[in-house]
Design an enzyme around this catalytic site. Structure first.
Site, short mmCIF file in Angstrom:
data_model
loop_
_atom_site.label_atom_id
_atom_site.label_comp_id
_atom_site.label_asym_id
_atom_site.label_seq_id
_atom_site.Cartn_x
_atom_site.Cartn_y
_atom_site.Cartn_z
N ARG A 1 -70.68 115.89 109.76
CA ARG A 1 -70.48 114.58 110.39
C ARG A 1 -70.49 113.54 109.27
O ARG A 1 -71.51 113.30 108.64
CB ARG A 1 -71.59 114.31 111.40
CG ARG A 1 -71.42 113.08 112.24
CD ARG A 1 -70.14 113.03 113.01
NE ARG A 1 -69.91 114.15 113.92
CZ ARG A 1 -70.50 114.33 115.08
NH1 ARG A 1 -71.41 113.49 115.49
NH2 ARG A 1 -70.16 115.35 115.84
N TYR B 1 -72.42 113.52 127.45
CA TYR B 1 -72.41 112.38 126.53
C TYR B 1 -71.07 112.27 125.81
O TYR B 1 -70.44 111.20 125.81
CB TYR B 1 -73.54 112.52 125.52
CG TYR B 1 -73.70 111.36 124.57
CD1 TYR B 1 -74.17 110.13 125.03
CD2 TYR B 1 -73.40 111.47 123.22
CE1 TYR B 1 -74.33 109.05 124.17
CE2 TYR B 1 -73.56 110.41 122.35
CZ TYR B 1 -74.02 109.20 122.83
OH TYR B 1 -74.17 108.13 121.98
N ARG C 1 -71.30 120.89 112.74
CA ARG C 1 -71.66 121.39 111.40
C ARG C 1 -71.55 120.29 110.35
O ARG C 1 -72.27 120.30 109.37
CB ARG C 1 -70.74 122.56 111.03
CG ARG C 1 -70.95 123.82 111.86
CD ARG C 1 -69.76 124.74 111.76
NE ARG C 1 -68.57 124.13 112.35
CZ ARG C 1 -67.36 124.69 112.32
NH1 ARG C 1 -67.17 125.84 111.72
NH2 ARG C 1 -66.33 124.08 112.88
#
Length: 318
Positions: free
Chosen positions: A283, A151, A281
């Site tokens: 975003r 992805y 961890r």
């Protein structure tokens, strides 16, 4: 921004029966456009577009974008690709094909028709970022051979293709990097954190937190995202992006779980499991570019959006 420019236009939305795609189709119809949804229903569902099927301005076509498509349209929104880890890791080769071959086919169609095309890219192009918050000029920290790379790297390659078509052919492109989005029409089993927590809470099951729950995400309600996408498509040709699209309010996964338990009045307990490989961890989007270029910023607070999403899942699970 004059969204009435969509009126009387014929718009193609790939992935139109998906979570975000169905909301985008609905919004474009509201603006007076004629909308063609293209979807192979791998993760999308006709239930998402059921309310649109009787609209004479709406058409649904079953098609896989990894194969060429020949239509006459005025603009393309390319949203076709599984977006949750459970779905895109189920068939990683097909996920990469959807991102790459799908981009090639849609760019080829846009080039033939000399029309604008929007690419739904993703915050996953930043990988597990060492820069926080993430700005568009950050190149990312992505594992190219990990379980998520079908992805992550597929979307990065799609961006490469879009910008090469822009440089080589002068094609008017728009690239939006979508951060965590939630809302009605998410699939109950898609493995995304918001839908998973809500479904577990409504069923009274333990809520599964991976890691210690200290990792952070920024959650954007789907209506806010669709507003940003429709605005980006109407910017001048020189505004190609990429532009971050999301919500900059940052929450820990533990905070999200506590909110879901509160709003569902659930007795679910928290259980902790090991963090999946390559799970980011942190975003959080830097939205300064989106605010300046699109005159846009998200409006729906997480509490309000969660309540609407919970209402939806209550209906689905009844």
């Amino acid at each position: 921004m004059p969204l009435d420019q969509y009126r009387n236009s014929r718009i193609l939305v790939t992935g139109g029966a998906g979570f975000v795609g169905s909301h985008l189709c609905e919004r474009l119809l509201t603006e007076g456009a004629e909308v063609i949804s293209v979807d192979n229903y791998y993760t999308g569902t006709r239930r998402n577009i059921a309310s649109l099927l009787n609209n004479p301005l709406f058409e649904a076509i079953r098609h896989d974008v990894t194969f060429p498509l020949y239509l006459e349209v005025d603009a393309i929104f390319n949203l076709a690709c599984p977006a949750s880890p459970i779905h895109y890791q189920r068939d990683p080769v097909q996920t990469t094909k959807t991102s790459v071959h799908g981009a090639i086919n849609m760019l080829g169609l846009a080039k033939r028709l000399k029309i604008r095309i929007f690419q739904a890219s993703t915050s996953e192009v930043y990988g597990d970022p060492v820069v926080h918050p993430q700005k568009e000029d950050y190149w990312g920290n992505v594992n190219p051979i990990g379980i998520r790379s079908c992805y992550d790297e597929g979307k990065r390659c799609a961006e490469t293709l879009f910008f090469d078509y822009w440089r080589q052919h002068g094609l008017p492109i728009k690239v939006g990097r979508i951060f965590n989005t939630y809302g009605p029409r998410m699939q109950p089993n898609d493995g995304r954190v918001v839908s998973s927590f809500i479904v577990q809470a409504l069923k009274g099951d333990p809520i599964t937190i991976f890691g210690d729950g200290g990792q952070t995400r920024s959650f954007c309600y789907v209506d806010d995202l669709v507003e940003a996408i429709t605005r980006l498509m109407l910017t001048p040709d020189e505004c190609t992006g990429p532009i971050n699209l999301g919500n900059s309010s940052e929450f820990t996964i533990l905070e999200l779980a506590e909110k879901v338990i509160k709003f569902t009045n659930s007795a679910s307990k928290l259980i902790f499991e090991p963090l999946p490989l390559d799970d980011p961890r942190q975003r959080q989007p830097d939205l300064e570019k989106a605010k300046a270029v699109l005159d846009w910023q998200p409006k729906v607070p997480l509490d309000d959006g969660l309540k609407e999403t919970i209402k939806y899942f209550k209906r689905v699970l009844d």
